[in-house]
Design an enzyme around this catalytic site. Structure first.
Site, PDB file in Angstrom:
ATOM      1  N   SER A 233       0.772  -1.164  -0.002  1.00 55.56           N
ATOM      2  CA  SER A 233      -0.215  -0.103  -0.040  1.00 55.56           C
ATOM      3  C   SER A 233       0.677   1.436  -0.034  1.00 55.56           C
ATOM      4  O   SER A 233       1.998   1.265   0.475  1.00 55.56           O
ATOM      5  CB  SER A 233      -0.633  -0.018   1.161  1.00 55.56           C
ATOM      6  N   HIS A 247      -1.885   7.467  -5.254  1.00 55.52           N
ATOM      7  CA  HIS A 247      -2.345   5.566  -3.752  1.00 55.52           C
ATOM      8  C   HIS A 247      -2.738   4.638  -4.669  1.00 55.52           C
ATOM      9  O   HIS A 247      -3.464   4.706  -5.943  1.00 55.52           O
ATOM     10  CB  HIS A 247      -3.411   6.125  -3.357  1.00 55.52           C
ATOM     11  N   ASN A 249      -3.012   0.088  -3.907  1.00 53.28           N
ATOM     12  CA  ASN A 249      -2.722  -0.800  -3.223  1.00 53.28           C
ATOM     13  C   ASN A 249      -2.868  -2.109  -3.477  1.00 53.28           C
ATOM     14  O   ASN A 249      -4.409  -1.982  -4.337  1.00 53.28           O
ATOM     15  CB  ASN A 249      -3.460  -1.074  -1.623  1.00 53.28           C
ATOM     16  N   TYR A 250      -2.384  -3.136  -3.184  1.00 55.34           N
ATOM     17  CA  TYR A 250      -2.981  -4.795  -4.016  1.00 55.34           C
ATOM     18  C   TYR A 250      -2.931  -5.514  -3.359  1.00 55.34           C
ATOM     19  O   TYR A 250      -1.228  -5.485  -1.852  1.00 55.34           O
ATOM     20  CB  TYR A 250      -2.268  -5.031  -5.067  1.00 55.34           C
ATOM     21  N   ARG A 251      -3.230  -6.711  -2.611  1.00 51.80           N
ATOM     22  CA  ARG A 251      -3.072  -6.741  -1.363  1.00 51.80           C
ATOM     23  C   ARG A 251      -3.793  -9.004  -2.263  1.00 51.80           C
ATOM     24  O   ARG A 251      -4.832  -8.810  -3.168  1.00 51.80           O
ATOM     25  CB  ARG A 251      -4.235  -7.166  -0.994  1.00 51.80           C
ATOM     26  N   GLY A 400      -5.308  -3.105  19.966  1.00 55.26           N
ATOM     27  CA  GLY A 400      -3.228  -3.859  19.102  1.00 55.26           C
ATOM     28  C   GLY A 400      -3.209  -2.711  18.040  1.00 55.26           C
ATOM     29  O   GLY A 400      -2.487  -3.741  17.370  1.00 55.26           O
ATOM     30  N   SER A 401      -3.643  -2.206  17.091  1.00 52.50           N
ATOM     31  CA  SER A 401      -3.200  -1.538  16.135  1.00 52.50           C
ATOM     32  C   SER A 401      -1.758  -0.881  16.630  1.00 52.50           C
ATOM     33  O   SER A 401      -1.666  -0.644  16.793  1.00 52.50           O
ATOM     34  CB  SER A 401      -4.439  -0.721  15.405  1.00 52.50           C
ATOM     35  N   ARG A 402      -1.800  -1.007  14.960  1.00 58.86           N
ATOM     36  CA  ARG A 402       0.098  -0.048  15.074  1.00 58.86           C
ATOM     37  C   ARG A 402      -0.731   1.300  14.081  1.00 58.86           C
ATOM     38  O   ARG A 402      -0.754   1.603  12.969  1.00 58.86           O
ATOM     39  CB  ARG A 402       1.044  -0.501  13.627  1.00 58.86           C
TER      40      ARG A 402
END
Length: 415
Positions: A233, A247, A249-251, A400-402
């Site tokens: 991303s 922008h 993003n590939y997932r 708990g996300s960063r």
């Protein structure tokens, strides 16, 4: 002649309707140490035909799109320490070089080491594991996103000519981790972030509910659904108001059900947000994406362009965020290999679609008023990311996300 983006308001995004633009030079594929980097997944690339779109995807974005789109946000699932920041150079040779495995040709071992030597950091997955499953989609996709990250970062650094990327390697205690590369206060770019994440574990109940709400019939065992998700991303903000923001993003997402059956799908996209409209730039950007889509199906570009137009809309302003591009999710047919090759083509189109536009405009003169207009348009970008982007919201609401990874897309300055 440049036009204010605000004039578009709710009007349709421009279409890539004209051809005839000259051939564009691609950035050098050589790494810092002179090795040749392979383009993403060049080994065994095939022309695929008739790639279908899953019926679960519908015709537009769904609530669960944010789950997959949050892979910078699933990058945000890393509750680990901030990690060591180092210069973005070559990976140490020791990270890729190993003695040949019994029964495996030395050339095959060396090929993986050569590919990894061009990355911004060593793979998230241990090389021994990658060697054990060379044909598995998780291996192929991780190598693709790492190659994409490296090629985009090297192209941006070459254009900027000043600042270096800092490389932040992080780990997620629940499983996996990622590599975040950020360039700030360069000659050309105010901020450019390119993040890779490879995470796995068990889906939360909320995540499973989102998937089921968009047609995924997932059967858990003892309330658990093992998953693996990975993606690349990026958001790139140039300093010059005449150079556009981009922008992409590939997932890839994979879930294992109670009976051992695995559901999988791909998602992603790429879109352009200029401060000032330039017709030739818009045509070049859209045509490059269209050419990548057309290699896999004539209906891909119009379908995924419309999906992108519909998604990147700031409802409370009545404005589109930019001039669009392509956007898709839940691609899971006709075969894993064919969808992978489509995503591969899209990833390979990033540098040629965007870098020529930055080179064209990075030295343009601009006035204080034009800089203020850029700041206002960036404010719209922030509004969309924080209010509407499902990936951002999913990441922020995940325990708990960063946070640094989730908000990496925000510009340094905006009004």
């Amino acid at each position: 002649m440049a036009l204010h983006l605000g004039r578009l308001s709710a009007s349709p995004c421009w279409r890539a309707a004209r051809s005839g633009c000259g051939e564009l030079r691609l950035w050098s594929r050589r790494c810092a140490a002179g090795r040749i980097c392979r383009p993403p997944g060049t080994a065994g690339t095939e022309q695929s035909r008739g790639l279908g779109h899953s019926t679960t995807a519908g015709g537009g974005p769904r609530l669960g799109t944010g789950l997959a789109a949050a892979l910078a946000g699933l990058a945000g699932l890393a509750a680990a320490a901030f990690g060591h920041v180092e210069r973005a150079e070559m990976v140490p040779k020791s990270s890729g070089a190993r003695s040949p495995s019994p029964g495996r040709p030395e050339e095959e071992e060396d090929e993986l080491a050569r590919r990894c030597s061009c990355f911004m950091a060593s793979p998230v997955t241990d090389l021994r594991e990658l060697r054990r499953r060379p044909g598995d989609m998780r291996t192929k996709m991780e190598l693709l996103i790492l190659e994409t990250q490296a090629q985009v970062c090297q192209a941006l650094a070459q254009v900027d000519g000043g600042a270096r990327f800092s490389v932040d390697r992080w780990e997620r205690k629940e499983g996996g981790g990622g590599i975040s590369c950020v360039l700030q206060d360069g000659h050309v770019f105010e901020k450019a972030g390119v993040s890779v994440s490879v995470v796995y574990g068990n889906l939360s109940e909320e995540a499973a509910k989102q998937m089921r709400s968009r047609g995924k019939n997932l059967k858990a065992k003892d309330g658990k659904l093992p998953f693996c998700a990975m993606g690349v991303s990026s958001v790139i903000h140039p300093k010059n108001p005449h150079a556009p923001t981009v922008h992409f993003n590939y997932r890839y997402f994979e879930v294992e059900e109670a009976d051992g059956n695995k559901q999988w799908w791909f998602g992603g996209g790429c879109d352009l947000t200029p401060t000032y409209l330039n017709r030739e730039d818009a045509i070049h950007f859209h045509r490059t994406l269209k050419e990548a889509c057309d290699r896999h199906g004539p209906d891909f570009y119009p379908k995924f362009k419309k999906w992108c137009d519909d998604y990147f809309f700031i409802a409370h302003r009545g404005e589109r965020r930019g001039i669009g591009g392509i956007f898709f999710d839940d691609l899971d047919s006709p075969s894993k290999e064919e969808v992978f090759h489509f995503v591969q083509s899209c990833a390979q189109a990033i540098v040629p679609s965007y870098i020529p536009l930055v080179k064209k405009h990075c030295d343009d003169s601009f006035t204080p008023q034009e800089k203020l207009w850029q700041q206002l348009r960036r404010g719209r970008y922030v509004e969309f990311n924080l209010l509407y982007d499902r990936g951002t919201k999913f990441g922020l609401f995940t325990p708990g996300s960063r946070i640094e990874s989730i908000l990496m897309s925000l510009p340094l300055t905006a009004r």
